[in-house]
Design an enzyme around this catalytic site. Structure first.
Site, PDB file in Angstrom:
ATOM      1  N   HIS A 136       0.814  -1.215   0.000  1.00  0.00           N
ATOM      2  CA  HIS A 136       0.000   0.000   0.000  1.00  0.00           C
ATOM      3  C   HIS A 136       0.846   1.264   0.000  1.00  0.00           C
ATOM      4  CE1 HIS A 136       0.731   0.709   4.289  1.00  0.00           C
ATOM      5  NE2 HIS A 136       0.256  -0.495   4.578  1.00  0.00           N
ATOM      6  N   CYS A 156       2.580  -4.802   6.781  1.00  0.00           N
ATOM      7  CA  CYS A 156       2.407  -4.580   5.341  1.00  0.00           C
ATOM      8  C   CYS A 156       3.694  -4.088   4.691  1.00  0.00           C
ATOM      9  CB  CYS A 156       1.304  -3.546   5.105  1.00  0.00           C
ATOM     10  SG  CYS A 156      -0.328  -4.096   5.662  1.00  0.00           S
TER      11      CYS A 156
END
Length: 181
Positions: A136, A156
């Site tokens: 992301h 992430c």
């Protein structure tokens, strides 16, 4: 013995306060200049490789590297993800299984973690394996182009907003993503 227990409890409390402060303390923004190979990514990618120790993500087509990006990882990046909240980015072979254009982190590509073997390992250990591992951008409240410094995600892989726009546009559901130590 009681004195030793009190000392241990006190040290544990100090460490918890310090860890909480680190997680809540404002991060110093770092504006990252475009890398020398800043040519726009064109066309689809058929594989993504992430090298955690180098903090690099490379996208490939037909076995050829197209572009490499600097990344941030989970706040405790060394080692494979074992459970929810450990701050580690998982290692292994995954696939993009969802795309989110309304992400809280600009845009995101979801990975199929936890896989069956991750769930089985976590069940044997009696822990939650975690989930929602994504590639992301930056938090939406940050100005476009601003990049948080250091490893700051919950597990992430984060890149700059202009970069996630490129990767998001060129990556389909089912694209393999290999995350290496």
């Amino acid at each position: 013995m009681r004195q030793l227990a009190r000392l241990f409890s006190g040290l544990t409390l100090v460490l918890l306060i310090w860890a909480g402060w680190l997680m809540l303390a404002p991060q110093q923004p770092v504006v990252t200049p475009p890398p020398p190979d800043s040519a726009a990514l064109t066309g689809p990618v058929d594989r993504i490789e992430i090298r955690k120790s180098a903090r690099r993500m490379t996208v490939f087509r037909d076995g050829q590297p197209l572009k490499t990006y600097r990344i941030a990882l989970g706040f405790a990046p060394v080692g494979d993800k074992r459970q929810q909240g450990d701050g580690k980015t998982p290692e292994g072979l995954f696939r993009v299984d969802r795309r989110n254009a309304a992400s809280a982190y600009h845009l995101s590509l979801g990975l199929d973690y936890p896989r069956p073997q991750d769930r089985a390992r976590a069940a044997r250990q009696g822990v939650d394996p975690g989930g929602d591992i994504m590639i992301h951008g930056q938090p939406n409240q940050r100005p476009d182009g601003e990049v948080l410094g250091g490893d700051w995600t919950a597990g992430c892989i984060a890149i700059a907003d202009p970069q996630i726009r490129e990767v998001f546009a060129a990556t389909a559901i089912g694209t393999p993503v290999e995350i290496l130590p």
